[in-house]
Design a protein around this motif. Sequence first.
Motif, PDB file in Angstrom:
ATOM      1  N   ALA A   7       0.826  -1.205   0.000  1.00 33.68           N
ATOM      2  CA  ALA A   7       0.000   0.000   0.000  1.00 33.68           C
ATOM      3  C   ALA A   7       0.863   1.259   0.000  1.00 33.68           C
ATOM      4  CB  ALA A   7      -0.919  -0.001   1.219  1.00 33.68           C
ATOM      5  N   HIS A   8       1.927   1.261   0.786  1.00 33.50           N
ATOM      6  CA  HIS A   8       2.848   2.391   0.839  1.00 33.50           C
ATOM      7  C   HIS A   8       4.236   1.852   0.570  1.00 33.50           C
ATOM      8  CE1 HIS A   8       0.295   5.525   2.735  1.00 33.50           C
ATOM      9  NE2 HIS A   8      -0.381   4.476   3.137  1.00 33.50           N
ATOM     10  N   LEU A   9       4.903   2.428  -0.394  1.00 38.46           N
ATOM     11  CA  LEU A   9       6.266   2.005  -0.688  1.00 38.46           C
ATOM     12  C   LEU A   9       7.168   2.215   0.522  1.00 38.46           C
ATOM     13  CD1 LEU A   9       8.189   0.963  -2.857  1.00 38.46           C
ATOM     14  CD2 LEU A   9       8.595   3.322  -3.523  1.00 38.46           C
ATOM     15  N   GLY A  10       6.919   3.265   1.268  1.00 41.59           N
ATOM     16  CA  GLY A  10       7.716   3.557   2.448  1.00 41.59           C
ATOM     17  C   GLY A  10       7.514   2.589   3.592  1.00 41.59           C
ATOM     18  N   GLU A  11       6.488   1.743   3.518  1.00 40.59           N
ATOM     19  CA  GLU A  11       6.215   0.797   4.599  1.00 40.59           C
ATOM     20  C   GLU A  11       6.664  -0.622   4.262  1.00 40.59           C
ATOM     21  OE1 GLU A  11       2.183   1.107   5.910  1.00 40.59           O
ATOM     22  OE2 GLU A  11       2.428   3.182   6.529  1.00 40.59           O
ATOM     23  N   ILE A  12       7.582  -0.758   3.311  1.00 38.31           N
ATOM     24  CA  ILE A  12       8.098  -2.084   2.977  1.00 38.31           C
ATOM     25  C   ILE A  12       8.900  -2.636   4.142  1.00 38.31           C
ATOM     26  CG2 ILE A  12       9.729  -3.308   1.492  1.00 38.31           C
ATOM     27  CD1 ILE A  12       8.812  -1.561  -0.790  1.00 38.31           C
ATOM     28  N   VAL A  13       9.755  -1.784   4.732  1.00 43.02           N
ATOM     29  CA  VAL A  13      10.576  -2.201   5.869  1.00 43.02           C
ATOM     30  C   VAL A  13      10.068  -1.470   7.105  1.00 43.02           C
ATOM     31  CG1 VAL A  13      12.904  -2.287   6.821  1.00 43.02           C
ATOM     32  CG2 VAL A  13      12.571  -2.481   4.355  1.00 43.02           C
ATOM     33  N   MET A  14       9.577  -2.233   8.055  1.00 42.63           N
ATOM     34  CA  MET A  14       9.062  -1.659   9.292  1.00 42.63           C
ATOM     35  C   MET A  14       9.953  -2.090  10.451  1.00 42.63           C
ATOM     36  SD  MET A  14       6.324   0.006   8.372  1.00 42.63           S
ATOM     37  CE  MET A  14       5.182   0.194   9.703  1.00 42.63           C
ATOM     38  N   LEU A  15      10.285  -1.148  11.326  1.00 41.71           N
ATOM     39  CA  LEU A  15      11.044  -1.442  12.534  1.00 41.71           C
ATOM     40  C   LEU A  15      10.080  -1.562  13.705  1.00 41.71           C
ATOM     41  CD1 LEU A  15      14.080   1.007  12.425  1.00 41.71           C
ATOM     42  CD2 LEU A  15      14.093  -1.437  12.042  1.00 41.71           C
ATOM     43  N   ASP A  16      10.338  -2.505  14.584  1.00 38.34           N
ATOM     44  CA  ASP A  16       9.529  -2.634  15.797  1.00 38.34           C
ATOM     45  C   ASP A  16      10.274  -1.916  16.915  1.00 38.34           C
ATOM     46  OD1 ASP A  16       7.670  -3.336  17.676  1.00 38.34           O
ATOM     47  OD2 ASP A  16       8.460  -5.362  17.959  1.00 38.34           O
ATOM     48  N   LEU A  17       9.773  -0.755  17.312  1.00 38.53           N
ATOM     49  CA  LEU A  17      10.387   0.049  18.365  1.00 38.53           C
ATOM     50  C   LEU A  17       9.538  -0.055  19.623  1.00 38.53           C
ATOM     51  CD1 LEU A  17      11.239   3.223  16.256  1.00 38.53           C
ATOM     52  CD2 LEU A  17      12.763   1.340  16.857  1.00 38.53           C
ATOM     53  N   GLY A  18       9.774  -1.090  20.389  1.00 33.65           N
ATOM     54  CA  GLY A  18       9.024  -1.274  21.630  1.00 33.65           C
ATOM     55  C   GLY A  18       7.542  -1.463  21.409  1.00 33.65           C
ATOM     56  N   GLY A  19       7.171  -2.226  20.400  1.00 33.98           N
ATOM     57  CA  GLY A  19       5.764  -2.474  20.121  1.00 33.98           C
ATOM     58  C   GLY A  19       5.138  -1.484  19.156  1.00 33.98           C
ATOM     59  N   VAL A  20       5.892  -0.477  18.741  1.00 31.80           N
ATOM     60  CA  VAL A  20       5.400   0.513  17.782  1.00 31.80           C
ATOM     61  C   VAL A  20       6.103   0.269  16.450  1.00 31.80           C
ATOM     62  CG1 VAL A  20       5.247   2.966  17.228  1.00 31.80           C
ATOM     63  CG2 VAL A  20       5.004   2.202  19.590  1.00 31.80           C
ATOM     64  N   ALA A  21       5.333   0.065  15.394  1.00 31.03           N
ATOM     65  CA  ALA A  21       5.911  -0.152  14.074  1.00 31.03           C
ATOM     66  C   ALA A  21       6.287   1.190  13.457  1.00 31.03           C
ATOM     67  CB  ALA A  21       4.913  -0.872  13.183  1.00 31.03           C
ATOM     68  N   PHE A  22       7.542   1.301  13.014  1.00 30.23           N
ATOM     69  CA  PHE A  22       8.044   2.549  12.433  1.00 30.23           C
ATOM     70  C   PHE A  22       8.508   2.273  11.013  1.00 30.23           C
ATOM     71  CE2 PHE A  22      11.369   5.635  11.480  1.00 30.23           C
ATOM     72  CZ  PHE A  22      10.723   6.806  11.787  1.00 30.23           C
ATOM     73  N   PRO A  23       8.015   3.050  10.013  1.00 28.90           N
ATOM     74  CA  PRO A  23       8.429   2.848   8.629  1.00 28.90           C
ATOM     75  C   PRO A  23       9.858   3.359   8.405  1.00 28.90           C
ATOM     76  CG  PRO A  23       6.875   4.661   8.763  1.00 28.90           C
ATOM     77  CD  PRO A  23       6.999   4.084  10.140  1.00 28.90           C
ATOM     78  N   LEU A  24      10.802   2.437   8.222  1.00 30.09           N
ATOM     79  CA  LEU A  24      12.215   2.785   8.132  1.00 30.09           C
ATOM     80  C   LEU A  24      12.532   3.638   6.905  1.00 30.09           C
ATOM     81  CD1 LEU A  24      15.093   2.483   9.227  1.00 30.09           C
ATOM     82  CD2 LEU A  24      15.306   0.433   7.820  1.00 30.09           C
ATOM     83  N   ILE A  25      12.029   3.263   5.738  1.00 31.06           N
ATOM     84  CA  ILE A  25      12.353   4.000   4.512  1.00 31.06           C
ATOM     85  C   ILE A  25      11.807   5.421   4.582  1.00 31.06           C
ATOM     86  CG2 ILE A  25      11.984   4.087   2.012  1.00 31.06           C
ATOM     87  CD1 ILE A  25      12.017   1.008   2.074  1.00 31.06           C
ATOM     88  N   THR A  26      10.591   5.584   5.037  1.00 29.33           N
ATOM     89  CA  THR A  26      10.009   6.923   5.167  1.00 29.33           C
ATOM     90  C   THR A  26      10.783   7.740   6.196  1.00 29.33           C
ATOM     91  OG1 THR A  26       7.868   5.934   4.680  1.00 29.33           O
ATOM     92  CG2 THR A  26       7.854   8.186   5.472  1.00 29.33           C
ATOM     93  N   GLY A  27      11.207   7.106   7.272  1.00 30.41           N
ATOM     94  CA  GLY A  27      12.018   7.800   8.272  1.00 30.41           C
ATOM     95  C   GLY A  27      13.350   8.258   7.710  1.00 30.41           C
ATOM     96  N   LEU A  28      13.980   7.418   6.900  1.00 31.71           N
ATOM     97  CA  LEU A  28      15.244   7.808   6.266  1.00 31.71           C
ATOM     98  C   LEU A  28      15.052   8.964   5.286  1.00 31.71           C
ATOM     99  CD1 LEU A  28      16.859   4.294   5.650  1.00 31.71           C
ATOM    100  CD2 LEU A  28      17.512   6.017   7.356  1.00 31.71           C
ATOM    101  N   VAL A  29      13.935   8.937   4.558  1.00 30.09           N
ATOM    102  CA  VAL A  29      13.638  10.036   3.633  1.00 30.09           C
ATOM    103  C   VAL A  29      13.416  11.338   4.404  1.00 30.09           C
ATOM    104  CG1 VAL A  29      11.883  10.895   2.010  1.00 30.09           C
ATOM    105  CG2 VAL A  29      12.789   8.593   1.763  1.00 30.09           C
ATOM    106  N   ALA A  30      12.733  11.252   5.543  1.00 32.81           N
ATOM    107  CA  ALA A  30      12.504  12.443   6.375  1.00 32.81           C
ATOM    108  C   ALA A  30      13.826  12.995   6.897  1.00 32.81           C
ATOM    109  CB  ALA A  30      11.574  12.111   7.532  1.00 32.81           C
ATOM    110  N   ALA A  31      14.681  12.119   7.400  1.00 28.01           N
ATOM    111  CA  ALA A  31      15.981  12.566   7.909  1.00 28.01           C
ATOM    112  C   ALA A  31      16.828  13.171   6.792  1.00 28.01           C
ATOM    113  CB  ALA A  31      16.716  11.391   8.558  1.00 28.01           C
ATOM    114  N   ALA A  32      16.813  12.546   5.625  1.00 29.90           N
ATOM    115  CA  ALA A  32      17.571  13.076   4.490  1.00 29.90           C
ATOM    116  C   ALA A  32      17.068  14.468   4.094  1.00 29.90           C
ATOM    117  CB  ALA A  32      17.477  12.117   3.301  1.00 29.90           C
ATOM    118  N   GLY A  33      15.753  14.664   4.087  1.00 28.48           N
ATOM    119  CA  GLY A  33      15.201  15.977   3.738  1.00 28.48           C
ATOM    120  C   GLY A  33      15.648  17.061   4.695  1.00 28.48           C
TER     121      GLY A  33
END
Length: 148
Positions: A30-56
Amino acid sequence: MIDNGHHLTGFYATWATSLATLSVAGDAPAHLGEIVMLDLGGVAFPLITGLVAAAGVLMARPLTPRQTPPLGFGKQLLVTLIMLAIALIWVGEARPRLLFTFLVSLGLGFSGYALIELAGEEIRAFIKRIFAAATATIDRISGKKDDS
């Protein structure tokens, strides 16, 4: 010019391979950014979208306009870290698409100091209003009259 169809051979070979690959690959997520999800203490975090945000944010920081009071290295680093935190928390909560994430993160990185300064002014004004209301209430309760 006589065409024997040799230039079409490369096209059809590539096209047939692509068609075969796509028909086997299945549906895209559904979302290309949600292909790789990190489990951060029970919270799923979209890794690719997070990297894009940090890069921006990080790519926009060197392009920021000079502020009226020049910031030292420590304050520039602090502003950058605050903008990174805001962008990553927003990505974790809102799950935006990649392009929107990149554009918002560029804006945060570019205008980070102005955004923090504006937020500080708003917080300062809010606290002044709270103290003014509290002082007026205490004066009214204690029976002092307003001089203005």
